[in-house]
Write a protein that holds these residues in place. Structure first.
Motif, mmCIF file in Angstrom:
data_model
loop_
_atom_site.group_PDB
_atom_site.id
_atom_site.type_symbol
_atom_site.label_atom_id
_atom_site.label_comp_id
_atom_site.label_asym_id
_atom_site.label_seq_id
_atom_site.Cartn_x
_atom_site.Cartn_y
_atom_site.Cartn_z
ATOM 1 N N ASN A 41 0.853 -1.180 0.000
ATOM 2 C CA ASN A 41 0.000 0.000 0.000
ATOM 3 C C ASN A 41 0.893 1.236 0.000
ATOM 4 O OD1 ASN A 41 -2.878 -0.953 0.256
ATOM 5 N ND2 ASN A 41 -1.984 -2.014 2.006
ATOM 6 N N PRO A 42 0.483 2.307 -0.704
ATOM 7 C CA PRO A 42 1.339 3.497 -0.794
ATOM 8 C C PRO A 42 1.597 4.138 0.572
ATOM 9 C CG PRO A 42 -0.395 3.565 -2.455
ATOM 10 C CD PRO A 42 -0.727 2.436 -1.538
ATOM 11 N N GLU A 43 2.839 4.563 0.785
ATOM 12 C CA GLU A 43 3.189 5.292 2.007
ATOM 13 C C GLU A 43 2.842 6.766 1.818
ATOM 14 O OE1 GLU A 43 3.847 3.875 4.710
ATOM 15 O OE2 GLU A 43 4.083 1.869 3.892
ATOM 16 N N SER A 44 1.555 7.041 1.798
ATOM 17 C CA SER A 44 1.052 8.399 1.602
ATOM 18 C C SER A 44 1.025 9.134 2.931
ATOM 19 C CB SER A 44 -0.359 8.341 1.024
ATOM 20 O OG SER A 44 -1.056 9.545 1.238
ATOM 21 N N PRO A 45 1.433 10.409 2.973
ATOM 22 C CA PRO A 45 1.400 11.164 4.229
ATOM 23 C C PRO A 45 0.016 11.268 4.848
ATOM 24 C CG PRO A 45 2.704 12.315 2.579
ATOM 25 C CD PRO A 45 2.032 11.191 1.880
ATOM 26 N N ALA A 46 -1.031 11.146 4.022
ATOM 27 C CA ALA A 46 -2.400 11.152 4.545
ATOM 28 C C ALA A 46 -2.969 9.744 4.610
ATOM 29 C CB ALA A 46 -3.291 12.034 3.677
ATOM 30 N N GLY A 47 -2.693 8.920 3.593
ATOM 31 C CA GLY A 47 -3.288 7.596 3.513
ATOM 32 C C GLY A 47 -2.915 6.667 4.640
ATOM 33 N N ILE A 48 -1.767 6.870 5.271
ATOM 34 C CA ILE A 48 -1.361 5.989 6.364
ATOM 35 C C ILE A 48 -2.289 6.116 7.572
ATOM 36 C CG2 ILE A 48 1.077 5.897 5.712
ATOM 37 C CD1 ILE A 48 1.626 8.050 7.827
ATOM 38 N N PHE A 49 -3.121 7.160 7.607
ATOM 39 C CA PHE A 49 -4.049 7.332 8.714
ATOM 40 C C PHE A 49 -5.437 6.791 8.395
ATOM 41 C CE2 PHE A 49 -0.829 10.648 9.153
ATOM 42 C CZ PHE A 49 -0.365 10.379 10.421
ATOM 43 N N LEU A 127 9.238 8.752 4.190
ATOM 44 C CA LEU A 127 8.276 8.268 5.175
ATOM 45 C C LEU A 127 8.505 6.780 5.379
ATOM 46 C CD1 LEU A 127 5.900 9.035 6.960
ATOM 47 C CD2 LEU A 127 4.387 8.619 5.011
ATOM 48 N N GLN A 128 8.802 6.400 6.628
ATOM 49 C CA GLN A 128 9.101 5.010 6.968
ATOM 50 C C GLN A 128 7.959 4.413 7.781
ATOM 51 O OE1 GLN A 128 13.698 4.617 7.744
ATOM 52 N NE2 GLN A 128 12.976 6.479 8.746
ATOM 53 N N HIS A 129 7.653 3.169 7.483
ATOM 54 C CA HIS A 129 6.520 2.486 8.101
ATOM 55 C C HIS A 129 7.008 1.185 8.731
ATOM 56 C CE1 HIS A 129 2.012 1.208 7.485
ATOM 57 N NE2 HIS A 129 2.472 0.856 8.668
ATOM 58 N N PHE A 130 6.774 1.020 10.035
ATOM 59 C CA PHE A 130 7.112 -0.199 10.764
ATOM 60 C C PHE A 130 5.801 -0.883 11.139
ATOM 61 C CE2 PHE A 130 10.270 3.042 11.494
ATOM 62 C CZ PHE A 130 11.481 2.405 11.273
ATOM 63 N N ARG A 131 5.630 -2.123 10.695
ATOM 64 C CA ARG A 131 4.374 -2.839 10.919
ATOM 65 C C ARG A 131 4.649 -4.141 11.677
ATOM 66 N NH1 ARG A 131 0.139 -2.120 7.400
ATOM 67 N NH2 ARG A 131 1.703 -1.638 5.794
ATOM 68 N N PHE A 132 3.935 -4.344 12.765
ATOM 69 C CA PHE A 132 4.036 -5.569 13.560
ATOM 70 C C PHE A 132 2.707 -6.302 13.439
ATOM 71 C CE2 PHE A 132 6.739 -2.295 15.313
ATOM 72 C CZ PHE A 132 7.955 -2.935 15.466
ATOM 73 N N ALA A 133 2.757 -7.553 12.945
ATOM 74 C CA ALA A 133 1.523 -8.266 12.632
ATOM 75 C C ALA A 133 1.491 -9.627 13.312
ATOM 76 C CB ALA A 133 1.386 -8.439 11.123
ATOM 77 N N TYR A 134 0.287 -10.005 13.738
ATOM 78 C CA TYR A 134 0.016 -11.348 14.261
ATOM 79 C C TYR A 134 -1.021 -11.988 13.346
ATOM 80 C CZ TYR A 134 -2.128 -14.970 17.151
ATOM 81 O OH TYR A 134 -2.650 -16.158 17.614
ATOM 82 N N LEU A 135 -0.714 -13.192 12.873
ATOM 83 C CA LEU A 135 -1.611 -13.928 11.990
ATOM 84 C C LEU A 135 -2.018 -15.233 12.651
ATOM 85 C CD1 LEU A 135 -2.977 -14.634 9.256
ATOM 86 C CD2 LEU A 135 -0.742 -15.450 8.463
ATOM 87 N N ALA A 411 2.732 9.909 -4.385
ATOM 88 C CA ALA A 411 2.474 9.667 -2.967
ATOM 89 C C ALA A 411 2.560 8.175 -2.651
ATOM 90 C CB ALA A 411 1.089 10.199 -2.586
ATOM 91 N N PRO A 412 3.795 7.649 -2.508
ATOM 92 C CA PRO A 412 5.078 8.332 -2.705
ATOM 93 C C PRO A 412 5.675 8.013 -4.073
ATOM 94 C CG PRO A 412 5.454 6.261 -1.621
ATOM 95 C CD PRO A 412 3.980 6.316 -1.904
ATOM 96 N N ASP A 413 6.804 8.660 -4.359
ATOM 97 C CA ASP A 413 7.629 8.295 -5.500
ATOM 98 C C ASP A 413 8.587 7.204 -5.029
ATOM 99 O OD1 ASP A 413 8.769 8.282 -7.967
ATOM 100 O OD2 ASP A 413 9.807 10.180 -7.779
ATOM 101 N N ILE A 414 8.683 6.113 -5.743
ATOM 102 C CA ILE A 414 9.536 4.957 -5.421
ATOM 103 C C ILE A 414 9.326 4.501 -3.977
ATOM 104 C CG2 ILE A 414 11.841 3.973 -5.353
ATOM 105 C CD1 ILE A 414 12.714 5.770 -7.492
ATOM 106 N N GLN A 415 8.958 3.258 -3.820
ATOM 107 C CA GLN A 415 8.730 2.680 -2.501
ATOM 108 C C GLN A 415 9.410 1.317 -2.423
ATOM 109 O OE1 GLN A 415 4.713 3.005 -1.018
ATOM 110 N NE2 GLN A 415 4.839 1.040 0.054
ATOM 111 N N LEU A 416 10.130 1.093 -1.343
ATOM 112 C CA LEU A 416 10.801 -0.184 -1.098
ATOM 113 C C LEU A 416 10.360 -0.728 0.250
ATOM 114 C CD1 LEU A 416 14.465 0.631 -2.192
ATOM 115 C CD2 LEU A 416 12.869 -0.871 -3.382
#
Length: 428
Positions: A41-49, A127-135, A411-416
């Motif tokens: 999913n895009p790391e958008s400054p608004a979309g992350i909320f 913009l960096q995103h750290f995600r912790f998930a339980y499946l 939003a954003p340009d290039i995402q890794l």
């Protein structure tokens, strides 16, 4: 009220709907590769909320429980722009506004004495995103719980090099248009995100700031599954929910989605997968606090399409190579579709011009493609990701590379990103 009853119905339908299947215990494991792609999913400054939906389809040989850590980073560049909303506009004035380009409308509002309200937005940095998930998996059902944390960086760190201003603009200079987005008009490696709504409420994030996004919960129920010796079809129905951990968009957001996947053997140790998943979320369902008016598109549609190949070795190590394309509706109301992203209903837009000061820096000229700042909020997003997956002994590593398509909203340009999963309780 109808929407709330719909959500309740979907949850009950998921819980009690039957599963029809033709299962072969000796079914080739290469047709049972689980798909759990979190960083698509895009790391958008608004979309992350808002509420972003993961891309998930279980496999028959999936883990009972697993923990996943995801990390994604994207370069966000939106020079400051003001969005001007006319108030109490008459039908005659509306007819006059329609043919006026969006960037000339603020002047018209002023000359016509039309009262206006204004939003102001800019973003710059990595913009960096750290995600912790339980499946958790059980019979024909799955549950995913995500906790999301974000950090804004300038891009000077070696970790951020591949999405840094310097590397992106070096690429543009060598293979595209010199300073295509105007980054060189402003110092590299600074970072800030700021938004002010029409009531004067404001939020700001600076370089080095760490902040929370949302907690999101996703429930999946398999509906119909058919297997043969060479192919597999699986469908699912899902319910989603996010709870805000921030003071920007302080809404509880529910959603529903449905999807299917088709897998076919290519050989004894390889297969081809096609999958499609689509859903809708209610971004203004239940307000939990006094947040900003940053997101107002109520029913936001999302869809993901994936195709890939799977290879399994003699030691049953699996490699996955695929392409996933992600569509998302806008975050704000007010646009009508134009290929040049200049179409807006009544809204006027003011851009930075020569002589203006932004973040303490003088602007020597208007930024090229400044229209991408409003487009990042008012236009849909279409982004594709290259997915590389490696599964071994119940552990999975997925690597993602994303880039915008067609309607480029930057939003954003290039995402890794990458995602690493390991079992808490593994079954064979």
């Amino acid at each position: 009220m109808i929407w709330r009853f719909t959500i309740l119905y979907i949850f009950l339908s998921c819980l009690y709907s039957p599963v029809y299947a033709q299962i072969d215990d000796d079914f080739n494991e290469v047709l049972q590769v689980p798909l759990f792609f979190s960083e698509v999913n895009p790391e958008s400054p608004a979309g992350i909320f808002s509420l972003d939906l993961p891309f998930y389809f279980s496999g028959d040989n999936d883990l009972k429980e697993e923990f996943s850590f995801g990390y994604s980073m994207g370069n966000t560049w939106h020079p400051q722009a003001s969005f001007v909303y006319p108030q109490n506009i008459t039908q005659g004035q509306r007819a006059q506004v329609e043919p006026i380009p969006m960037y000339l409308r603020p002047q018209y509002f002023e000359l016509a004495g039309i009262e206006t309200q204004e939003k102001v937005f800019h973003s710059d940095g990595v913009l960096q995103h750290f995600r912790f998930a339980y499946l958790k998996n059980w019979r024909h059902q799955s549950l995913i719980l995500n906790v999301n944390i974000h950090m804004l960086a300038g891009g000077s760190s070696p970790v951020n090099f591949l999405v840094s201003d310097g590397l992106i603009e070096a690429f543009h200079s060598s293979f595209g248009v010199e300073d295509n987005f105007g980054r060189r008009l402003f110092p590299f490696n600074r970072a800030s995100i700021e938004f002010t709504d029409e009531t004067g409420k404001s939020i700001r994030k600076d370089k080095g700031d760490v902040f929370l996004g949302v907690i999101d919960l996703h429930y999946y129920r398999s509906l119909f599954r058919v297997n043969s010796t060479k192919w597999q079809f699986d469908s699912q129905l899902s319910a989603h929910l996010s709870v805000p951990l921030n003071n920007l968009h302080s809404y509880v957001i529910p959603g529903i989605s449905a999807g299917f996947r088709v897998d076919r053997l290519l050989g004894a140790k390889s297969s081809f997968t096609v999958a499609l998943d689509g859903g809708v979320v209610d971004q203004t369902f239940l307000k939990m606090g006094d947040g900003l008016n940053f997101i107002d598109w109520k029913y936001r549609k999302q869809a993901k399409a994936y195709m890939g190949v799977n290879f399994i070795s003699k030691k049953k190590n699996t490699t996955v190579i695929g392409i996933l394309t992600n569509y998302q509706d806008p975050l704000m109301k007010g646009y009508y579709f134009t290929m040049d992203q200049m179409g807006y209903h009544e809204i006027g837009v003011q851009f930075l011009e020569e002589g203006d000061i932004w973040e303490g820096q003088p602007i020597s000229q208007m930024f090229r493609l400044a229209k991408l700042t409003p487009a990042s909020l008012y236009y849909f997003s279409l982004k594709s990701y290259l997915v590389l997956g490696f599964h071994k002994n119940g552990r999975k590593l997925n690597v993602y590379l994303g880039e915008d398509l067609i309607s480029v909203n930057n939003a954003p340009d290039i995402q890794l990103g990458f995602q690493y999963s390991l079992p808490l309780l593994w079954h064979k």
